[in-house]
Design an enzyme around this catalytic site. Structure first.
Site, PDB file in Angstrom:
ATOM      1  N   ARG A 149      11.702  -5.544   5.042  1.00  0.00           N
ATOM      2  CA  ARG A 149      11.384  -4.121   4.820  1.00  0.00           C
ATOM      3  C   ARG A 149      12.313  -3.232   5.633  1.00  0.00           C
ATOM      4  O   ARG A 149      12.624  -3.505   6.787  1.00  0.00           O
ATOM      5  CB  ARG A 149       9.933  -3.841   5.230  1.00  0.00           C
ATOM      6  N   ARG A 159       0.208  -9.347  13.717  1.00  0.00           N
ATOM      7  CA  ARG A 159      -0.451  -8.343  12.865  1.00  0.00           C
ATOM      8  C   ARG A 159      -1.268  -9.011  11.769  1.00  0.00           C
ATOM      9  O   ARG A 159      -2.340  -8.541  11.393  1.00  0.00           O
ATOM     10  CB  ARG A 159       0.593  -7.395  12.268  1.00  0.00           C
ATOM     11  N   LYS A 185       0.833  -1.206   0.000  1.00  0.00           N
ATOM     12  CA  LYS A 185       0.000   0.000   0.000  1.00  0.00           C
ATOM     13  C   LYS A 185       0.867   1.255   0.000  1.00  0.00           C
ATOM     14  O   LYS A 185       0.622   2.191  -0.757  1.00  0.00           O
ATOM     15  CB  LYS A 185      -0.933   0.013   1.230  1.00  0.00           C
ATOM     16  N   ARG A 241      11.450  -1.337  11.207  1.00  0.00           N
ATOM     17  CA  ARG A 241      10.409  -0.973  12.166  1.00  0.00           C
ATOM     18  C   ARG A 241      10.363  -1.996  13.294  1.00  0.00           C
ATOM     19  O   ARG A 241      10.521  -3.191  13.058  1.00  0.00           O
ATOM     20  CB  ARG A 241       9.051  -0.933  11.453  1.00  0.00           C
ATOM     21  N   ARG A 294      -9.598   0.194   9.236  1.00  0.00           N
ATOM     22  CA  ARG A 294      -8.977  -1.099   9.512  1.00  0.00           C
ATOM     23  C   ARG A 294      -9.929  -2.028  10.239  1.00  0.00           C
ATOM     24  O   ARG A 294      -9.539  -3.127  10.607  1.00  0.00           O
ATOM     25  CB  ARG A 294      -7.734  -0.881  10.369  1.00  0.00           C
TER      26      ARG A 294
HETATM   27  P1  ADP Z   1       2.263  -1.741   3.257  1.00  0.00           P
HETATM   28  O1  ADP Z   1       2.270  -0.234   3.139  1.00  0.00           O
HETATM   29  O2  ADP Z   1       1.028  -2.354   2.648  1.00  0.00           O
HETATM   30  O3  ADP Z   1       2.506  -2.214   4.654  1.00  0.00           O
HETATM   31  P2  ADP Z   1       4.821  -1.605   1.847  1.00  0.00           P
HETATM   32  O4  ADP Z   1       4.537  -0.748   0.657  1.00  0.00           O
HETATM   33  O5  ADP Z   1       5.563  -0.997   2.974  1.00  0.00           O
HETATM   34  O6  ADP Z   1       3.446  -2.309   2.370  1.00  0.00           O
HETATM   35  O7  ADP Z   1       5.608  -2.907   1.298  1.00  0.00           O
HETATM   36  C1  ADP Z   1       6.088  -3.917   2.195  1.00  0.00           C
HETATM   37  C2  ADP Z   1       7.446  -4.434   1.709  1.00  0.00           C
HETATM   38  O8  ADP Z   1       7.260  -5.130   0.460  1.00  0.00           O
HETATM   39  C3  ADP Z   1       8.456  -3.321   1.429  1.00  0.00           C
HETATM   40  O9  ADP Z   1       9.731  -3.785   1.823  1.00  0.00           O
HETATM   41  C4  ADP Z   1       8.375  -3.111  -0.094  1.00  0.00           C
HETATM   42  O10 ADP Z   1       9.616  -2.661  -0.633  1.00  0.00           O
HETATM   43  C5  ADP Z   1       8.029  -4.508  -0.581  1.00  0.00           C
HETATM   44  N1  ADP Z   1       7.163  -4.497  -1.763  1.00  0.00           N
HETATM   45  C6  ADP Z   1       6.135  -3.624  -2.032  1.00  0.00           C
HETATM   46  N2  ADP Z   1       5.530  -3.931  -3.211  1.00  0.00           N
HETATM   47  C7  ADP Z   1       6.167  -5.032  -3.683  1.00  0.00           C
HETATM   48  C8  ADP Z   1       6.009  -5.847  -4.861  1.00  0.00           C
HETATM   49  N3  ADP Z   1       5.051  -5.608  -5.756  1.00  0.00           N
HETATM   50  N4  ADP Z   1       6.852  -6.898  -5.005  1.00  0.00           N
HETATM   51  C9  ADP Z   1       7.807  -7.182  -4.086  1.00  0.00           C
HETATM   52  N5  ADP Z   1       8.025  -6.455  -2.968  1.00  0.00           N
HETATM   53  C10 ADP Z   1       7.223  -5.392  -2.761  1.00  0.00           C
HETATM   54  P1  AMP Z   2       0.895   0.251   9.414  1.00  0.00           P
HETATM   55  O1  AMP Z   2       2.038   1.211   9.249  1.00  0.00           O
HETATM   56  O2  AMP Z   2      -0.295   0.590   8.556  1.00  0.00           O
HETATM   57  O3  AMP Z   2       1.330  -1.191   9.278  1.00  0.00           O
HETATM   58  O4  AMP Z   2       0.377   0.440  10.910  1.00  0.00           O
HETATM   59  C1  AMP Z   2       1.228   0.208  12.011  1.00  0.00           C
HETATM   60  C2  AMP Z   2       0.416   0.083  13.295  1.00  0.00           C
HETATM   61  O5  AMP Z   2      -0.302   1.297  13.559  1.00  0.00           O
HETATM   62  C3  AMP Z   2      -0.664  -0.997  13.279  1.00  0.00           C
HETATM   63  O6  AMP Z   2      -0.151  -2.280  13.583  1.00  0.00           O
HETATM   64  C4  AMP Z   2      -1.616  -0.472  14.362  1.00  0.00           C
HETATM   65  O7  AMP Z   2      -1.098  -0.707  15.672  1.00  0.00           O
HETATM   66  C5  AMP Z   2      -1.571   1.021  14.126  1.00  0.00           C
HETATM   67  N1  AMP Z   2      -2.626   1.452  13.171  1.00  0.00           N
HETATM   68  C6  AMP Z   2      -2.433   1.889  11.903  1.00  0.00           C
HETATM   69  N2  AMP Z   2      -3.605   2.207  11.317  1.00  0.00           N
HETATM   70  C7  AMP Z   2      -4.576   1.951  12.260  1.00  0.00           C
HETATM   71  C8  AMP Z   2      -6.000   2.058  12.300  1.00  0.00           C
HETATM   72  N3  AMP Z   2      -6.706   2.493  11.227  1.00  0.00           N
HETATM   73  N4  AMP Z   2      -6.637   1.693  13.432  1.00  0.00           N
HETATM   74  C9  AMP Z   2      -5.972   1.265  14.497  1.00  0.00           C
HETATM   75  N5  AMP Z   2      -4.634   1.128  14.547  1.00  0.00           N
HETATM   76  C10 AMP Z   2      -3.935   1.470  13.436  1.00  0.00           C
END
Ligand code: ADP
Ligand code: AMP
Length: 220
Positions: A127, A170, A13, A159, A88
């Site tokens: 990541r 998660r 995302k 992270r 969420r």
């Molecule tokens: P989200 O925001 O949904 O948590 P991220 O955009 O942070 O996901 O992506 C999670 C991990 O996967 C990151 O390390 C990113 O570089 C990698 N990633 C994202 N899109 C792809 C893809 N299409 N193929 C392979 N790896 C990806």
């Molecule tokens: P994310 O960066 O989207 O993976 O979010 C990291 C963490 O933030 C999650 O595991 C939750 O603890 C919190 N969080 C993010 N978005 C929400 C939401 N819409 N509602 C509740 N907690 C959230």
């Protein structure tokens, strides 16, 4: 255009949201980044949210809903927004619907990234993120220089919640609380599903095509 990015943690995302909003046309609201900034700044919200985030749980609705709806109602979002990480759970989805209905606005679409759990574990384990939240992956999207952001040169970190035990938690929270939103939006004809396992460039091309179609529909 009022859009939601939906999918498990690590689905891509953030990677795609950055690309879709790079031209500044749509306000990009990343709930996780807003919460992490509050934790870092030590605000009251941050202090309250930290334990939930570290445990891989959702932060309570009372803390999150008002915070995000304020952004949806803001001047910056008046031409449209992309929500990443919100809603969420169904209660958050209903709160968003009520706020949009008050504003006389509609959701244009929900862009859903479908990625299986084993790929999520691989992605989140590798990541790395910059201070500004730019996203890399040790294998599939490494920075040009090890450990350093290509764009602003800040160090890349893992992270706290991207460690194996928290990743599993998660994912369980996602399946239990967030996944019901897939049906919630599908039932209203708003859901657009993407194969999130495709390379990022392919996912981006598919997303852009769908967003263009949604724009045309919105203009009618
Ligand atoms: P989200 O925001 O949904 O948590 P991220 O955009 O942070 O996901 O992506 C999670 C991990 O996967 C990151 O390390 C990113 O570089 C990698 N990633 C994202 N899109 C792809 C893809 N299409 N193929 C392979 N790896 C990806
Ligand atoms: P994310 O960066 O989207 O993976 O979010 C990291 C963490 O933030 C999650 O595991 C939750 O603890 C919190 N969080 C993010 N978005 C929400 C939401 N819409 N509602 C509740 N907690 C959230």
């Amino acid at each position: 255009m009022n859009l939601i990015l939906l999918g498990p943690p690590g689905a891509g995302k953030g990677t795609q949201g950055e690309r879709l909003t790079a031209d500044g046309g749509l306000e990009y609201v990343v709930t996780g980044n807003i919460l992490r900034a509050a934790v870092k700044a030590g605000t009251e919200l941050g202090v309250q949210a930290k334990a939930f985030m570290d445990a891989g749980d959702l932060v309570p609705d009372e803390l999150v809903i008002g915070l995000i709806l304020e952004r949806v109602r803001s001047e910056e979002a008046k031409d449209g927004f992309v929500l990443d990480g919100f809603p969420r759970n169904v209660a958050q989805g209903e709160a968003l619907d009520a706020a949009l209905s008050d504003l006389g606005r509609d959701l244009n679409g929900v862009l859903y990234f479908d990625v299986p759990d084993d790929e999520i574990v691989r992605r989140l384990s590798g990541r790395r993120v910059s201070e500004a939240g730019r996203v890399y992956h040790l294998e599939s999207n490494p920075p040009k220089v090890d450990g350093v952001c290509d764009v602003d040169g800040t160090p890349l970190i893992q992270r706290d919640d991207d460690r194996p035990e928290t990743i599993r938690k998660r994912l369980a929270v996602y399946h239990e609380q967030t996944e019901p939103l897939v049906e919630y939006y599908a039932a209203r004809g708003l859901l657009h599903t993407f194969d999130g396992t495709a390379p990022a460039e392919e996912v981006e091309a598919h997303l852009r095509k769908t967003v263009s179609t949604l724009r045309l529909e919105d203009a009618v």
